[in-house]
Design a protein around this motif. Structure first.
Motif, PDB file in Angstrom:
ATOM      1  N   ALA A   1       0.914  -1.280  -0.065  1.00 10.34           N
ATOM      2  CA  ALA A   1       0.051   0.081   0.079  1.00 10.34           C
ATOM      3  C   ALA A   1       1.019   1.158   0.108  1.00 10.34           C
ATOM      4  O   ALA A   1       2.128   1.114   0.120  1.00 10.34           O
ATOM      5  N   ALA A   2       0.167   2.346  -0.407  1.00 13.15           N
ATOM      6  CA  ALA A   2       1.179   3.544  -0.622  1.00 13.15           C
ATOM      7  C   ALA A   2       1.709   3.941   0.706  1.00 13.15           C
ATOM      8  O   ALA A   2       2.895   4.654   0.969  1.00 13.15           O
ATOM      9  N   ASP A   3       1.050   3.772   1.990  1.00 15.86           N
ATOM     10  CA  ASP A   3       1.452   3.979   3.161  1.00 15.86           C
ATOM     11  C   ASP A   3       2.613   3.185   3.635  1.00 15.86           C
ATOM     12  O   ASP A   3       3.463   3.507   4.464  1.00 15.86           O
ATOM     13  N   ASP A   4       3.034   2.207   3.040  1.00 17.78           N
ATOM     14  CA  ASP A   4       4.138   1.360   3.417  1.00 17.78           C
ATOM     15  C   ASP A   4       5.423   1.583   2.709  1.00 17.78           C
ATOM     16  O   ASP A   4       6.354   1.137   3.191  1.00 17.78           O
ATOM     17  N   ARG A   5       5.462   2.392   1.583  1.00 11.62           N
ATOM     18  CA  ARG A   5       6.371   2.709   1.104  1.00 11.62           C
ATOM     19  C   ARG A   5       7.056   3.910   1.438  1.00 11.62           C
ATOM     20  O   ARG A   5       6.572   4.839   1.627  1.00 11.62           O
ATOM     21  N   PRO A   6       8.474   3.982   1.601  1.00  7.97           N
ATOM     22  CA  PRO A   6       9.136   5.062   1.539  1.00  7.97           C
ATOM     23  C   PRO A   6       8.950   6.172   0.623  1.00  7.97           C
ATOM     24  O   PRO A   6       8.730   5.719  -0.616  1.00  7.97           O
ATOM     25  N   ASP A   7       9.073   7.257   0.633  1.00 11.41           N
ATOM     26  CA  ASP A   7       8.794   8.484  -0.304  1.00 11.41           C
ATOM     27  C   ASP A   7       9.943   8.271  -1.304  1.00 11.41           C
ATOM     28  O   ASP A   7       9.852   8.502  -2.660  1.00 11.41           O
ATOM     29  N   SER A   8      11.199   7.983  -1.004  1.00 16.10           N
ATOM     30  CA  SER A   8      12.351   7.891  -2.049  1.00 16.10           C
ATOM     31  C   SER A   8      12.113   6.590  -3.115  1.00 16.10           C
ATOM     32  O   SER A   8      12.322   7.044  -4.274  1.00 16.10           O
ATOM     33  N   ILE A   9      11.386   5.613  -2.492  1.00 17.29           N
ATOM     34  CA  ILE A   9      11.303   4.595  -3.509  1.00 17.29           C
ATOM     35  C   ILE A   9      10.122   5.019  -4.505  1.00 17.29           C
ATOM     36  O   ILE A   9      10.401   4.848  -5.681  1.00 17.29           O
ATOM     37  N   SER A  10       9.105   5.684  -4.169  1.00 21.67           N
ATOM     38  CA  SER A  10       7.963   6.067  -4.852  1.00 21.67           C
ATOM     39  C   SER A  10       8.426   7.277  -5.657  1.00 21.67           C
ATOM     40  O   SER A  10       8.210   7.255  -6.933  1.00 21.67           O
ATOM     41  N   HIS A  11       9.337   8.016  -5.456  1.00 20.29           N
ATOM     42  CA  HIS A  11       9.934   9.156  -6.045  1.00 20.29           C
ATOM     43  C   HIS A  11      10.785   8.509  -7.314  1.00 20.29           C
ATOM     44  O   HIS A  11      10.703   8.886  -8.420  1.00 20.29           O
ATOM     45  N   LYS A  12      11.647   7.716  -6.951  1.00 22.63           N
ATOM     46  CA  LYS A  12      12.764   6.941  -7.698  1.00 22.63           C
ATOM     47  C   LYS A  12      11.641   6.227  -8.785  1.00 22.63           C
ATOM     48  O   LYS A  12      12.222   6.393 -10.073  1.00 22.63           O
ATOM     49  N   MET A  13      10.809   5.727  -8.443  1.00 19.38           N
ATOM     50  CA  MET A  13       9.713   4.734  -9.454  1.00 19.38           C
ATOM     51  C   MET A  13       9.226   5.789 -10.360  1.00 19.38           C
ATOM     52  O   MET A  13       8.997   5.569 -11.610  1.00 19.38           O
TER      53      MET A  13
END
Length: 80
Positions: free
Chosen positions: A5-17
Motif C-alpha cells: 500500500a502507498a503508506d507502506d512505501r518510503p517516499d524515496s522509492i516512490s519518487h525513484k519509481m
C-alpha cells in the motif's frame, strides 16, 4: 520489488519509481517519432525485395536515415 500500500512505501522509492516511469514515457515519444519517420519519410512498408538479405539491407539503411532525420529535427525547430 514488491509494492504494498502507498503508506507502506518510503517516499524515496516512490519518487525513484516515478522518475523511472517518466524517463521511459519520454523515450516512448522518441520511438514513436522514429517509427513515423520510417513509415512516412522512408516508406519502409512499401519495400518489396525478393530476398530477405536485400530487405534487411534496405531496412538498415532506412533506420540510419530515420535516425539522422531525428537528429536534424531540433535544429529545424529552432530555425522556425
Amino acid at each position: 520489488v514488491t509494492l504494498g500500500a502507498a503508506d507502506d512505501r518510503p517516499d524515496s522509492i516512490s519518487h525513484k519509481m516515478a522518475l523511472r516511469c517518466l524517463q521511459w514515457y519520454t523515450l516512448r515519444w522518441r520511438i514513436e517519432e522514429w517509427h513515423r519517420i520510417l513509415k512516412t519519410g522512408c516508406r519502409i512498408e512499401s519495400h518489396q525485395h525478393r530476398s530477405a538479405d536485400k530487405l534487411a539491407r534496405a531496412i538498415a539503411i532506412d533506420a540510419v536515415i530515420a535516425w539522422r532525420v531525428m537528429l536534424l529535427t531540433p535544429i529545424r525547430n529552432r530555425l522556425h
